[in-house]
Design an enzyme around this catalytic site. Structure first.
Site, PDB file in Angstrom:
ATOM      1  N   GLY A 174      -7.089  25.630  63.290  1.00 27.24           N
ATOM      2  CA  GLY A 174      -7.502  25.866  64.556  1.00 27.24           C
ATOM      3  C   GLY A 174      -8.681  25.017  65.033  1.00 27.24           C
ATOM      4  O   GLY A 174      -9.065  24.233  64.082  1.00 27.24           O
TER       5      GLY A 174
ATOM      6  N   GLU B 139     -18.701  21.173  56.356  1.00 29.77           N
ATOM      7  CA  GLU B 139     -19.476  21.583  57.490  1.00 29.77           C
ATOM      8  C   GLU B 139     -18.447  21.885  58.745  1.00 29.77           C
ATOM      9  O   GLU B 139     -18.497  22.882  59.374  1.00 29.77           O
ATOM     10  CB  GLU B 139     -20.526  20.894  57.879  1.00 29.77           C
ATOM     11  CG  GLU B 139     -21.631  20.973  56.769  1.00 29.77           C
ATOM     12  CD  GLU B 139     -22.306  22.272  56.676  1.00 29.77           C
ATOM     13  OE1 GLU B 139     -22.443  22.910  57.746  1.00 29.77           O
ATOM     14  OE2 GLU B 139     -22.953  22.605  55.770  1.00 29.77           O
TER      15      GLU B 139
END
Length: 363
Positions: A87, A43
């Site tokens: 990122g 998640e």
DNA sequence: AATACGTGGTC
DNA sequence: TGACCAAGTAT
């Protein structure tokens, strides 16, 4: 009754999605088991990141950090190295911090109460709902990008989703199937990812076609309304690859809680108006590291786009002349060989510089 | 409420 | 090339 729909309609809508999911849902790695840690990792990785990008990172991560304890005991530098290229590095720092918190306070057991899950760093409402529904089959709703798009079309929302978040959350809450919230939430996301796509939605394959207000009005391709975007600045950055007499290169570690926090980089800084690149690099290195350098030949210029600005990194080879390097504007500095660079986590723009250095060396 | 925070893909 | 977007959260 909700959103203008009679209760019987809602039951039918739920069943249509569950049936569709059973037949057309995606087979994804994190759906193979129900370990809340694995679900949690997936998640977090999936925040603002596409499934295709996440899968290899997810598999490498669980190989290296199979349990909460493994993650908690690992060094942050190794955690960031495993995240390198994904990122939004605060996600990795928060995952690490939360793992340590769970070891300290929960005996390493991932909590199953919404309030506790929400209190963990990096977990907001959507991620909490995603974890609790997927791992524990709890009826906690979600509102990620896919669900926003699906529901915006479903009710033909006439404003950008960000202007109607309470309404969309209420709808997601009302629709969720109380008997099978896990499959319902996963199905809703799969519907958005594979059928109710941003461009060219495949409405002929949609289980909700008959109840979709956007489809019934023929405006599905115009929804959801786009968010207003602000223009992003373009910065020019002078960057130094500083060599000493042993052929080592000077790198620095960025402050932990800022952009790219904890990652390493080649030092440098922003060009001031009316300043040459050479002047900029020499000034920045003196200010940030306290050393004198000679700025030599141009190596490469790397153009890179971040979310809220763009940069051109103008990279020059430099020679160390004197002064004792000090971490003035950073956490830490190191002299390293070219071959050692890959042991450190670097942001993508700097990896392009490393590639260029390798090419030069091979000549 | 608006902005900061990465990277890869598409057109 | 530049604009926009993708399983959002924190401040």
């Amino acid at each position: 009754m909700l959103a203008g729909l009679p209760g019987l309609e809602v039951v039918k809508i739920r069943q249509l999605l569950l049936l569709w999911y059973k037949e057309k849902g995606r087979d994804l790695p994190w759906r193979h088991q129900k370990d809340p840690y694995c679900i949690w990792v997936s998640e977090i990785m999936l925040q603002q990141t596409q499934v295709k990008t996440v899968i290899p990172f997810y598999q490498r991560w669980l190989q290296r950090f199979p349990t909460i304890k493994d993650l908690a005991l690992a060094d942050l530098q190794e955690v960031l190295k495993a995240w390198e290229g994904l990122g939004y590095y605060a996600r990795a720092r928060n995952l690490h911090k939360a793992a340590q918190y769970l070891i300290q306070n929960y005996n390493g057991i991932f909590p199953d109460r919404l309030e506790e899950v929400l209190s963990l760093p990096g977990i907001g409402r959507t991620t909490a709902g995603g974890i609790l529904s997927a791992a524990f089959n709890q009826p906690i709703s979600i509102l990620d990008g896919n669900v926003k798009r699906v529901l915006s079309r479903f009710i033909a929302l006439s404003v950008p989703p960000s202007k109607a978040l309470p309404q969309l959350w209420e709808l997601s809450d009302s629709l969720i199937d109380l008997e099978n919230p896990r499959d319902f939430n996963q199905g809703l996301m799969d519907l958005g990812a594979t059928v109710c796509t941003r461009k060219n939605p495949k409405c002929d394959q949609c289980p909700w076609q008959g109840d979709c207000q956007a489809y019934n009005k023929g405006i599905q391709s115009q929804l959801p309304m786009s968010e207003k975007s602000t223009p992003i600045p373009h910065k020019k950055i002078g960057v130094a690859v500083i060599y000493n007499d042993q052929g080592q290169i000077l790198i620095d570690r960025r402050p932990t809680d800022k952009m790219l926090g904890g990652l390493w980089e080649f030092p440098g800084g922003k060009l001031e108006p009316d300043e040459t690149v050479e002047e900029c690099i020499k000034r920045e290195i003196l200010e940030e590291l306290g050393i004198i350098i000679e700025v030599n030949e141009h190596i490469i210029t790397v153009d890179h786009a971040y979310t809220h600005f763009r940069v051109s990194l103008i990279v020059h080879a430099c020679r160390y002349l004197g002064g004792e390097p000090k971490p003035i504007g950073c956490e830490e500095i190191r002299w390293v060989n070219l071959d050692q660079l890959e042991e450190f986590p670097f942001p993508k723009a700097n990896i392009k510089i490393i590639e260029a250095l390798k090419l030069i060396k091979d000549c």
